[in-house]
Design a protein around this motif. Structure first.
Motif: not given
Length: 182
Positions: A150-154
């Motif tokens: 989630v963090t990388v995509v965000g």
């Protein structure tokens, strides 16, 4: 329009953003306390479980009023402070160096910073929800794997939006270019 030249306001805004970026890195505990308050609000909004942020700490307590109370400490590795600080510093440098794109730089930064904060709130909510449902296994899996995804995509979405807004043509630019060629 304004008695203050654009040069001065660009520099002033750049300095303020640079200081804000350094402050996000330097005063991470204070930032995380505010992040915990926001996260408690998100949990209360999206879940029937009552959550509160403990005053003076970066801990979110969930399950208030039940026998199943859990505490979640937002550490520096779990916070969006480092990313927010980095975007503020980059934005400050761009403001000072790239005169013609002031509005695009500030708008791109506002969008990117909002996306980073929202991404981290979503990630924390997923970790809290999975822990409440599946216990320690839910925490470990969502914290290490799903939360990282989630963090990388965000971050990619935020950086992509930032770059898109910086690199796109200002409105009316093609018309000005055609008129200039004629």
């Amino acid at each position: 329009m304004s008695d203050i030249p654009l040069f001065v306001s660009r520099w002033t805004t750049g300095i303020v953003l640079f200081i804000a970026g350094i402050a996000a890195w330097s005063f991470g505990e204070t930032y995380r306390m505010h992040e915990a308050r926001l996260e408690a609000g998100v949990v209360n909004l999206l879940s029937p479980v009552k959550a509160v942020a403990q005053d003076g700490t970066a801990v979110v307590w969930t399950g208030m009023g039940t026998s199943d109370i859990m505490g979640f400490n937002i550490t520096s590795a779990c916070s969006s402070a480092a990313l927010m600080g980095g975007f503020c510093v980059v934005t400050a440098i761009l403001l000072v160096a790239w005169r013609s794109r002031t509005k695009a730089i500030l708008f791109g930064a506002a969008i990117a910073l909002t996306l980073i904060l929202l991404t981290n709130l979503v990630r924390l909510s997923v970790v809290i929800g999975a822990t409440r449902v599946w216990g320690r296994a839910g925490f470990d899996w969502t914290h290490m794997y799903l939360g990282t995804i989630v963090t990388v995509v965000g971050l990619f979405v935020a950086a992509g939006a930032y770059l898109f807004l910086l690199m796109r043509e200002p409105s009316g630019a093609p018309a000005r270019r055609k008129a200039h060629r004629a």
